[in-house]
Design an enzyme around this catalytic site. Structure first.
Site, short mmCIF file in Angstrom:
data_model
loop_
_atom_site.label_atom_id
_atom_site.label_comp_id
_atom_site.label_asym_id
_atom_site.label_seq_id
_atom_site.Cartn_x
_atom_site.Cartn_y
_atom_site.Cartn_z
N HIS A 153 -24.48 20.24 39.91
CA HIS A 153 -24.31 19.89 38.68
C HIS A 153 -22.84 19.14 38.77
CE1 HIS A 153 -25.89 23.95 36.39
NE2 HIS A 153 -26.50 23.14 37.13
N TYR B 168 -11.83 23.03 38.22
CA TYR B 168 -13.24 23.72 38.11
C TYR B 168 -14.18 23.38 39.72
CZ TYR B 168 -17.49 25.87 36.16
OH TYR B 168 -18.37 26.48 36.16
N LYS C 183 -14.03 31.47 39.87
CA LYS C 183 -13.65 31.34 41.30
C LYS C 183 -13.53 32.49 42.37
CE LYS C 183 -11.21 27.27 40.49
NZ LYS C 183 -12.78 26.75 40.59
N PRO D 170 -13.63 36.19 35.59
CA PRO D 170 -14.77 35.20 35.91
C PRO D 170 -15.03 33.78 35.24
CG PRO D 170 -15.49 36.92 34.24
CD PRO D 170 -14.09 37.24 34.48
N TYR E 95 -19.89 26.32 28.07
CA TYR E 95 -18.64 27.20 27.88
C TYR E 95 -18.33 27.03 26.52
CZ TYR E 95 -17.68 27.81 32.91
OH TYR E 95 -17.97 28.23 34.14
C1 PHB Z 1 -22.68 32.69 36.65
O1 PHB Z 1 -23.67 31.99 36.34
O2 PHB Z 1 -22.77 33.86 36.64
C2 PHB Z 1 -21.46 32.10 36.05
C3 PHB Z 1 -21.06 31.00 35.92
C4 PHB Z 1 -19.87 30.26 35.47
C5 PHB Z 1 -18.87 31.34 35.32
C6 PHB Z 1 -18.97 32.51 35.37
C7 PHB Z 1 -20.20 33.08 36.09
O3 PHB Z 1 -17.54 30.67 35.01
#
Ligand code: PHB
Length: 396
Positions: A78, A390, A302, A298, A207
Site C-alpha cells: 500500500h 505510519y 504498531k 491498534p 480511517y
Molecule cells: C488490520 O487490518 O487488522 C488493521 C489495520 C490497520 C490498523 C489496525 C488493524 O491500524
C-alpha cells in the site's frame, strides 16, 4: 518428584509468536542456539485474528533474513491510505511524502512463515506445553520448566532468558514490582472487529472519523475483508446481528460519502486496548520483548512492528553479550528499544485520540477533531509526519 529432562541452550525463549520466533531465527543466523516454548498449539496461534499492516522496515527484516517469499508475493503493498472525515475522503500518499510503503499482510501469515522457516532449519520450538515457569532469572544460568503434551517434564537451562510471551506475560510478573516501572494508559473505548466475505470496498485502508464514532475499513484478500468500529469496552458481541453491524458501519462511513460492499460476517470480537510500557526491558538475565514489554492501541498498527523492531536489536545485543561474556551490553537493548517504543506510543495515542469519539463528547470536541484532521491532511508537514510515523521511522 520426577527429574525433568534437561536441555541446555544459549537463549531460552518463552513465547512462540512472531517476536519469539523471529528472535530465534535472527539468533540462529548469528550462530546462537535457542529453544522456544509456547503453551499454545501452532494451530491456535494460526487461527488468532490479529492486525495486518507491516511497516517498510518489518518487510525489509523479513526480506533480509530470507523469510519474505510470501509477503512479497501475496502481501499487498500500500503506497498510502485514506482518511475520511467532515464529509470528505482524503488520500495520504506515503511514497510521495515519506518515500516508503506499508504491506497489508496479516500477523498470522508472518507467524506461519517464521514457524515454517524455523521448522525447516530444525530449530527446537515446542508448542502446546503446559505449566511453564522461569527460575533463577538473576543468576548466570536461568531456566524454563514446563510439561510437554505427553506429560513429560522438561527443564531448559540457558545463559539468557527472553520473555516474548505477550501482554499477559508470565515472565514480566516474575520481576519484583520494586525493580521495574510500569506506565499505563486506559482508553474509554474498544474496537468491534469483524471478518467478512466481501470484495474490497477501497484500494487501500480507510480511517474514518464520524460523530457516531471511529471506523476502520481494512482488508485481507480479494474476497475477505477486515473492519472495525469503535464501541464500548463492555459491548456484548451477541447483541449485534449482521444487519445491525452493517447498518452501523454504513452509517459511519456514509457520513463521509463512502459505501461499503457487504457480505456474510464470519468472525466478530471486541478488542479492548490500553497502552503499557515496562522499564527497563531487562531484569538480571531475563529480557522482555514485544507485547510482554509494551502494548499500544491498534489504531496505528504498531504492535507487531514494534515486536519485530525489539528482537532485531535484541538479537544483536544478545550475540554481543555472549561473545564478550559481558552482561553490561544488555543495557543497550532497553535504551535502543524504548526510544522507538515511546515514539510509537505517541503515534498510536495521537491517531487514537484524533479519530475516536470520546465519551460525553460534544459538538466542540468533534469539530475540533475535524479541524485537527484538516490541518494534518492539508499541510505537507502534517501529512509527512503522519506518513513517516505510519510507515515506521527507518532504523539506522
Ligand atoms: C488490520 O487490518 O487488522 C488493521 C489495520 C490497520 C490498523 C489496525 C488493524 O491500524
Amino acid at each position: 518428584m520426577t527429574t525433568p529432562r534437561t536441555t541446555t541452550t544459549q537463549v531460552g525463549i518463552v513465547g512462540g509468536g512472531p517476536a519469539g520466533l523471529m528472535l530465534s531465527h535472527l539468533l540462529a543466523r548469528r550462530g546462537v542456539d535457542s529453544v522456544v516454548v509456547d503453551h499454545r498449539s501452532r494451530l491456535e496461534i494460526e487461527h488468532t485474528v490479529r492486525a495486518g499492516i507491516l511497516e517498510a522496515d518489518s518487510v525489509r527484516l523479513l526480506a533480509d533474513t530470507g523469510v519474505s517469499d510470501r509477503v512479497l508475493r501475496e502481501g499487498d503493498q500500500h503506497h498510502g491510505t485514506y482518511f475520511a472525515f467532515g464529509g470528505e475522503l482524503h488520500h495520504i500518499d506515503f511514497q510521495e511524502l515519506a518515500g516508503a510503503s506499508v504491506w497489508l499482510y496479516p500477523q498470522t501469515e508472518v507467524f506461519i512463515d517464521l514457524a515454517n522457516a524455523r521448522e525447516a532449519a530444525g530449530a527446537d520450538v515446542r508448542f502446546g506445553v503446559s505449566g511453564t515457569t522461569v527460575h533463577d532469572i538473576t543468576s548466570r544460568q536461568p531456566s524454563i520448566r514446563f510439561t510437554d503434551a505427553d506429560g513429560t517434564e522438561h527443564e531448559v537451562r540457558c545463559r539468557y532468558l527472553v520473555g516474548a510471551d505477550g501482554s499477559h506475560s508470565m515472565c514480566r510478573h516474575e520481576i519484583p514490582a520494586t525493580d521495574i516501572r510500569q506506565y499505563r494508559k486506559e482508553y474509554p473505548f474498544a474496537w468491534f472487529g469483524i471478518l467478512c466475505q466481501a470484495p474490497k470496498s477501497a484500494p487501500e485502508l480507510i480511517y474514518n472519523h464520524s460523530e457516531r464514532g471511529f471506523a476502520l475499513i481494512s482488508q485481507r484478500t480479494d474476497t475477505m475483508q477486515r473492519m472495525y468500529f469503535q464501541c464500548d469496552p463492555d459491548e456484548d458481541v451477541d447483541a449485534w446481528s449482521d444487519d445491525r453491524i452493517w447498518s452501523e458501519l454504513q452509517a459511519r462511513v456514509g457520513l463521509n460519502g463512502c459505501e461499503l460492499k457487504e457480505g456474510p460476517i464470519t468472525d466478530r470480537a471486541v478488542l479492548r486496548f490500553r497502552s503499557n510500557v515496562v522499564e527497563p526491558m531487562r531484569y538480571g538475565s531475563m529480557l522482555l520483548a514485544g507485547d510482554a514489554a509494551h502494548t499500544v492501541p491498534p489504531t496505528g498498527a504498531k504492535g507487531l512492528n514494534l515486536a519485530l523492531a525489539d528482537v532485531r536489536v535484541l538479537a544483536e545485543v544478545l550475540d554481543q553479550a555472549l561473545t564478550k561474556n559481558d552482561d553490561d551490553v544488555l543495557d543497550d537493548y532497553s535504551h535502543r528499544a524504548l526510544d522507538r517504543v515511546w515514539r510509537s506510543q505517541h503515534f498510536s495515542y495521537w491517531m487514537t485520540s484524533m479519530l475516536h469519539r470520546p465519551p460525553n463528547a460534544d459538538d466542540f470536541d468533534l469539530r475540533r477533531q475535524v479541524g485537527e484532521l484538516r490541518s494534518v491532511v492539508r499541510s505537507t508537514a502534517g501529512s509527512t509526519f503522519l506518513a513517516e510515523g505510519y510507515t515506521g521511522w527507518p532504523s539506522a
